[in-house]
Each structure stands twice: as C-alpha cells, then as structure tokens.
Design a protein around this motif. Sequence first.
Motif, PDB file in Angstrom:
ATOM      1  N   MET A  66       6.757   4.370   0.409  1.00  0.00           N
ATOM      2  CA  MET A  66       8.024   4.031   1.071  1.00  0.00           C
ATOM      3  C   MET A  66       7.925   4.253   2.572  1.00  0.00           C
ATOM      4  O   MET A  66       8.456   3.451   3.353  1.00  0.00           O
ATOM      5  N   ASN A  67       7.247   5.323   3.002  1.00  0.00           N
ATOM      6  CA  ASN A  67       7.089   5.576   4.441  1.00  0.00           C
ATOM      7  C   ASN A  67       6.377   4.427   5.134  1.00  0.00           C
ATOM      8  O   ASN A  67       6.681   4.102   6.278  1.00  0.00           O
ATOM      9  N   TYR A  68       5.412   3.820   4.451  1.00  0.00           N
ATOM     10  CA  TYR A  68       4.673   2.697   5.022  1.00  0.00           C
ATOM     11  C   TYR A  68       5.307   1.352   4.679  1.00  0.00           C
ATOM     12  O   TYR A  68       4.727   0.305   4.959  1.00  0.00           O
ATOM     13  N   LYS A  69       6.484   1.411   4.046  1.00  0.00           N
ATOM     14  CA  LYS A  69       7.202   0.199   3.639  1.00  0.00           C
ATOM     15  C   LYS A  69       6.308  -0.723   2.802  1.00  0.00           C
ATOM     16  O   LYS A  69       6.311  -1.943   2.955  1.00  0.00           O
ATOM     17  N   ALA A  70       5.550  -0.095   1.910  1.00  0.00           N
ATOM     18  CA  ALA A  70       4.594  -0.825   1.089  1.00  0.00           C
ATOM     19  C   ALA A  70       5.144  -1.196  -0.284  1.00  0.00           C
ATOM     20  O   ALA A  70       4.485  -1.910  -1.031  1.00  0.00           O
ATOM     21  N   ILE A  71       6.331  -0.726  -0.629  1.00  0.00           N
ATOM     22  CA  ILE A  71       6.945  -1.124  -1.886  1.00  0.00           C
ATOM     23  C   ILE A  71       7.832  -2.329  -1.606  1.00  0.00           C
ATOM     24  O   ILE A  71       8.850  -2.225  -0.939  1.00  0.00           O
ATOM     25  N   MET A  72       7.383  -3.480  -2.114  1.00  0.00           N
ATOM     26  CA  MET A  72       8.068  -4.732  -1.806  1.00  0.00           C
ATOM     27  C   MET A  72       8.874  -5.277  -2.969  1.00  0.00           C
ATOM     28  O   MET A  72       9.695  -6.159  -2.795  1.00  0.00           O
ATOM     29  N   PHE A  73       8.615  -4.766  -4.169  1.00  0.00           N
ATOM     30  CA  PHE A  73       9.277  -5.260  -5.365  1.00  0.00           C
ATOM     31  C   PHE A  73       9.761  -4.074  -6.193  1.00  0.00           C
ATOM     32  O   PHE A  73       9.135  -3.025  -6.190  1.00  0.00           O
ATOM     33  N   PRO A  74      10.855  -4.220  -6.941  1.00  0.00           N
ATOM     34  CA  PRO A  74      11.368  -3.101  -7.729  1.00  0.00           C
ATOM     35  C   PRO A  74      10.501  -2.763  -8.937  1.00  0.00           C
ATOM     36  O   PRO A  74      10.579  -1.668  -9.464  1.00  0.00           O
ATOM     37  N   GLU A  75       9.652  -3.688  -9.378  1.00  0.00           N
ATOM     38  CA  GLU A  75       8.756  -3.403 -10.491  1.00  0.00           C
ATOM     39  C   GLU A  75       7.428  -2.915  -9.936  1.00  0.00           C
ATOM     40  O   GLU A  75       6.725  -3.652  -9.244  1.00  0.00           O
ATOM     41  N   VAL A  76       7.096  -1.671 -10.238  1.00  0.00           N
ATOM     42  CA  VAL A  76       5.841  -1.083  -9.787  1.00  0.00           C
ATOM     43  C   VAL A  76       5.144  -0.478 -10.992  1.00  0.00           C
ATOM     44  O   VAL A  76       5.735   0.299 -11.737  1.00  0.00           O
ATOM     45  N   GLU A  77       3.900  -0.864 -11.194  1.00  0.00           N
ATOM     46  CA  GLU A  77       3.081  -0.259 -12.246  1.00  0.00           C
ATOM     47  C   GLU A  77       2.121   0.709 -11.582  1.00  0.00           C
ATOM     48  O   GLU A  77       1.644   0.470 -10.478  1.00  0.00           O
TER      49      GLU A  77
END
Length: 77
Positions: free
Chosen positions: A34-45
């Motif tokens: 999240m700090n690097y704004k690397a989560i772009m989609f709500p589905e994360v495996e």
Amino acid sequence: MFESTKSRVVTEELAKRLPEEAQTAVWGMFDTMMNYKAIMFPEVEIWFADDYTDSIVGVMFVQHDGDFQQEMEMPYW
C-alpha cells in the motif's frame, strides 16, 4: 477481497494453519504494497514458495488473474 479501510480479520480456519507471526508478516507486506501504491485490484492472491531457508520464505502477490505479480520475501520462523 482486500480493502485497505476494513478491519484485518483472519478466519479461524486459516489461523490454525498460519501462525500469528506469519499473519503479522503478511499484513506487513500488505502495508508495504500500500505504501508503494502497488495494490491495484481488490482481489489479491498470496502464493507461498516451496523453496525456503530457515529464516526466509518467498511469497508472490498476484493480482488481476496473474497480470500483475510482485515477488517478496517474508521472515520465516
């Protein structure tokens, strides 16, 4: 689905398989992403590698049907 504003909950079934230290490390990786704004989609495996040392295990964050992947290392106890 991952939502940064929601409470962090680990189901009882998962908690039996994933020690508390590992849970803390996984949530720490989410914080880093999240700090690097690397989560772009709500589905994360999260994929755990079958190759590890006494202190580190490899993990991969996979998003959007495998289109976006990020390899990371997690402390292993």
